[in-house]
Every structure is written in structure tokens, then in C-alpha cells.
Write a protein that holds these residues in place. Structure first.
Motif, mmCIF file in Angstrom:
data_model
loop_
_atom_site.group_PDB
_atom_site.id
_atom_site.type_symbol
_atom_site.label_atom_id
_atom_site.label_comp_id
_atom_site.label_asym_id
_atom_site.label_seq_id
_atom_site.Cartn_x
_atom_site.Cartn_y
_atom_site.Cartn_z
ATOM 1 N N VAL A 11 -49.338 -65.296 74.658
ATOM 2 C CA VAL A 11 -50.217 -65.409 75.968
ATOM 3 C C VAL A 11 -49.367 -64.993 77.086
ATOM 4 C CG1 VAL A 11 -51.618 -66.544 77.865
ATOM 5 C CG2 VAL A 11 -51.874 -67.042 75.284
ATOM 6 N N ASP A 12 -49.533 -63.647 77.852
ATOM 7 C CA ASP A 12 -48.884 -63.283 79.015
ATOM 8 C C ASP A 12 -49.363 -63.958 80.370
ATOM 9 O OD1 ASP A 12 -50.940 -61.860 79.835
ATOM 10 O OD2 ASP A 12 -50.278 -59.623 78.868
ATOM 11 N N LEU A 15 -53.017 -62.956 81.463
ATOM 12 C CA LEU A 15 -54.007 -63.329 80.771
ATOM 13 C C LEU A 15 -54.121 -64.920 81.422
ATOM 14 C CD1 LEU A 15 -56.320 -63.708 78.849
ATOM 15 C CD2 LEU A 15 -54.645 -64.102 77.121
ATOM 16 N N ARG A 18 -55.886 -64.821 84.836
ATOM 17 C CA ARG A 18 -57.245 -64.605 84.769
ATOM 18 C C ARG A 18 -58.199 -65.959 84.124
ATOM 19 N NH1 ARG A 18 -56.859 -59.904 80.802
ATOM 20 N NH2 ARG A 18 -59.096 -60.340 80.668
ATOM 21 N N ALA A 19 -57.516 -66.343 83.346
ATOM 22 C CA ALA A 19 -58.336 -67.542 82.838
ATOM 23 C C ALA A 19 -58.222 -68.775 83.606
ATOM 24 C CB ALA A 19 -57.383 -67.936 81.349
ATOM 25 N N PRO A 35 -61.291 -65.481 78.876
ATOM 26 C CA PRO A 35 -60.684 -64.128 78.656
ATOM 27 C C PRO A 35 -60.121 -64.338 77.293
ATOM 28 C CG PRO A 35 -60.372 -64.673 80.766
ATOM 29 C CD PRO A 35 -60.689 -66.124 79.989
ATOM 30 N N GLU A 36 -60.586 -62.996 76.584
ATOM 31 C CA GLU A 36 -59.958 -62.606 75.280
ATOM 32 C C GLU A 36 -59.778 -63.523 74.199
ATOM 33 O OE1 GLU A 36 -56.454 -60.217 75.755
ATOM 34 O OE2 GLU A 36 -57.263 -59.404 77.851
ATOM 35 N N TRP A 37 -60.365 -64.786 74.353
ATOM 36 C CA TRP A 37 -60.294 -65.833 73.442
ATOM 37 C C TRP A 37 -60.272 -65.460 71.910
ATOM 38 C CZ3 TRP A 37 -58.505 -70.737 73.673
ATOM 39 C CH2 TRP A 37 -58.907 -71.513 72.907
ATOM 40 N N GLN A 39 -59.632 -62.734 70.673
ATOM 41 C CA GLN A 39 -58.522 -61.725 70.058
ATOM 42 C C GLN A 39 -57.263 -62.578 69.985
ATOM 43 O OE1 GLN A 39 -60.558 -60.639 72.942
ATOM 44 N NE2 GLN A 39 -61.978 -59.814 71.124
ATOM 45 N N LEU A 40 -57.413 -63.771 70.265
ATOM 46 C CA LEU A 40 -55.861 -64.636 70.402
ATOM 47 C C LEU A 40 -56.033 -65.297 68.913
ATOM 48 C CD1 LEU A 40 -55.944 -66.264 73.755
ATOM 49 C CD2 LEU A 40 -54.959 -64.181 73.222
ATOM 50 N N GLN A 45 -54.350 -69.328 71.086
ATOM 51 C CA GLN A 45 -55.256 -70.265 71.766
ATOM 52 C C GLN A 45 -54.673 -71.586 72.281
ATOM 53 O OE1 GLN A 45 -58.223 -70.227 68.791
ATOM 54 N NE2 GLN A 45 -59.304 -68.336 69.388
ATOM 55 N N LEU A 48 -52.427 -70.990 75.431
ATOM 56 C CA LEU A 48 -53.329 -70.771 76.524
ATOM 57 C C LEU A 48 -53.954 -72.054 77.148
ATOM 58 C CD1 LEU A 48 -54.797 -68.904 78.658
ATOM 59 C CD2 LEU A 48 -56.788 -68.409 76.993
#
Length: 288
Positions: A11-12, A15, A18-19, A35-37, A39-40, A45, A48
Motif C-alpha cells: 500500500v502506498d 492509497l 484516499r482511504a 479504495p482498490e480493496w 485489487q489488494l 489489505q 491498509l
């Protein structure tokens, strides 16, 4: 067959930002809606969620991410919002009813929020609103009771016959003004309380601190300071000027040294520090 999309393994900061922004805006967000959950990768996950918790968010019911109930409660009346008690309870989301009630109670007792009555409705307002203290409410109730008793006599019908048959009783204006005068300053009727600049307000407060000092102990009890200045300044104005004077290095503000020594009425007259602790004493710095 279409090539399977590889899952993101880390996770960058973008991201994560945004979360966090999404959760703070909605107050509670299911994990799957982050966001993008999808795709992780599972490890990402977890990364994040752990990072969001480190930023002050919480894992709530069914694993959803949420703003802590205490923060939701304290922020209810930001920007001058005024909410009915029912609406205020509905705005604290993602937490059990008992936790919601506890968070609201803490915000009210700490001074972050006030519960006032407006048009017969219990209403939640910001702790910075200029409200009457409990002592002032009690004094106003006693004055209302005394004035009500007099008004009943004024409005009492006289005999239908005799010299007073058509006489209407009334009050001397000075007597009515004498009963109401102590409360006019609370209600903002005093012209001296209006249109004061920040500089003028600060000067008035510092001058009153100087007048109230009792050497060799220079500490001034802030509840008495607020009461002394009531004819000229609201509680909110005094608090704001004290904080300005503190930022300028003119005045030092201190919390009460003992535990639970402040009465609720006196605590309401004290400005809170960032943690909500009442600042009950002011000391003018020697250089001023």
C-alpha cells in the motif's frame, strides 16, 4: 484465456490517504468499499487496515473502518451546526447504541458540546457557543418565579364595582428594569459587548486580570474573571481573548491543580485546553 490480473502486494501513501479521507468523510466504511480493496492481496489489505488504525481510525462492527465515536460526537456541531438530540444520535454511526450514548455523554460533560433547549427541543450545539452556566440558569429561574408572582398580582382582576373597577395595575419601569438588568448582559443586550476588536477585547481582559491580582500570589480565578466581565463581554469573548493573550505570551493559563475541585458551574466558565481540561487560573506574565 485472459491473463489473470496480479494483486497489489503493498500500500502506498496515496492509497492510504484516499482511504482515510473516505472513512473520515462517511464516518464508517465497510472494508470492501475501501479504495482498490479488491485489487489488494490479503497481506496488503491487512497492511491498509493496520495503517488506518495507526492514523486514529478504528475497526468497528463487521470489520468496517470507522471514525472513533468520541471524535464523531465532538465534531457534531462544527461550523456552528445545531442538531436536535435525536438527529445528533443518528449522526454517530458505526457504533453500538451504548457506545454512542457514552461518546455523546462524554462530549457533553467535557464541554466539547452543550445541550440547550430551543423552542422546547433539546438541541446539541458546539462547546464554543455562548450558553448560560447552570448557576445562571438557576438564578434566572428564581427571578422568573419572583417576577411571575408579581405579574400575577398586576394582572389580577380588581373588583367589578367601586373606584378601582376600571383601573389597570402596572409596574414602575425602573422596578422591571431592576429585575431584568442582571440578565441583559447574558442575553447580549449590553452595547458594550458588541463590536469589540480582538485587540480591544484582549486589552480589557488583561486589565481586569491586573485589577484582580492579589500579591504575592498573582493567579486569577477565571470563573470570577468571566463573571466580572459579564456586563462588557460574553463568556466566549473572554475565553477567546485569554487564548489570544496566551498565544502572544502575555498571559499564562493553568488547569486546576486538584482533582474534581471545580463545580460544574465554574468549569463551564473556564476555557478548555486541547484535551478538554478546564483552564481555571490566569497569570499575567511579569514582562507585561
Amino acid at each position: 484465456m485472459p491473463k489473470r490480473r496480479e494483486l497489489v502486494t503493498s500500500v502506498d501513501s496515496a492509497l492510504l490517504d484516499r482511504a482515510e479521507a473516505l472513512v473520515r468523510d462517511r464516518r464508517t466504511v465497510p472494508r470492501a468499499k475501501l479504495p482498490e480493496w479488491k485489487q489488494l492481496a490479503p497481506a496488503a489489505q491487512t497492511q491498509l487496515v493496520d495503517a488506518l488504525v495507526r492514523r486514529g481510525l478504528e475497526v468497528g462492527e463487521n470489520g468496517a473502518l470507522r471514525v472513533p465515536a468520541r471524535e464523531q460526537a465532538a465534531a457534531l456541531a462544527q461550523g456552528g451546526a445545531r442538531l436536535s438530540w435525536k438527529a445528533a444520535q443518528q449522526r454517530v454511526v458505526g457504533v453500538p447504541a451504548t457506545e454512542r450514548a457514552s461518546a455523546l455523554s462524554t462530549a457533553l460533560t467535557s464541554g466539547s458540546l452543550h445541550l440547550v433547549v430551543r423552542t422546547k427541543v433539546d438541541t446539541v450545539v458546539n462547546g464554543r457557543e455562548d450558553v448560560l452556566t447552570q448557576d445562571e440558569v438557576e438564578r434566572l429561574a428564581k427571578a422568573h418565579q419572583a417576577l411571575g408572582a408579581v405579574l400575577k398580582l398586576v394582572q389580577k382582576k380588581l373588583s367589578s364595582k367601586g373606584p378601582l373597577a376600571r383601573v389597570q395595575k402596572t409596574l414602575l419601569r425602573e422596578d422591571a428594569a431592576g429585575v431584568l438588568a442582571p440578565f441583559s448582559a447574558w442575553l447580549g443586550d449590553s452595547p458594550d459587548r458588541k463590536h469589540l476588536s480582538e485587540e480591544a477585547s484582549c486589552e480589557i481582559v488583561v486589565d481586569e486580570i491586573r485589577r484582580m491580582e492579589e500579591p504575592p500570589i498573582p493567579l486569577v480565578w477565571i470563573p470570577d474573571l468571566v463573571r466580572n466581565l459579564a456586563p462588557r463581554m460574553s463568556r466566549q469573548q473572554v475565553h477567546g481573548s485569554l487564548l489570544v493573550a496566551q498565544r502572544r505570551g502575555i498571559v499564562e493559563l493553568r488547569p486546576e491543580s486538584g482533582v474534581n475541585r471545580l463545580s460544574p458551574a465554574d468549569a463551564a466558565l473556564c476555557p478548555p485546553d486541547p484535551d478538554g481540561v478546564p483552564l481555571s487560573h490566569a497569570r499575567r506574565l511579569s514582562a507585561q
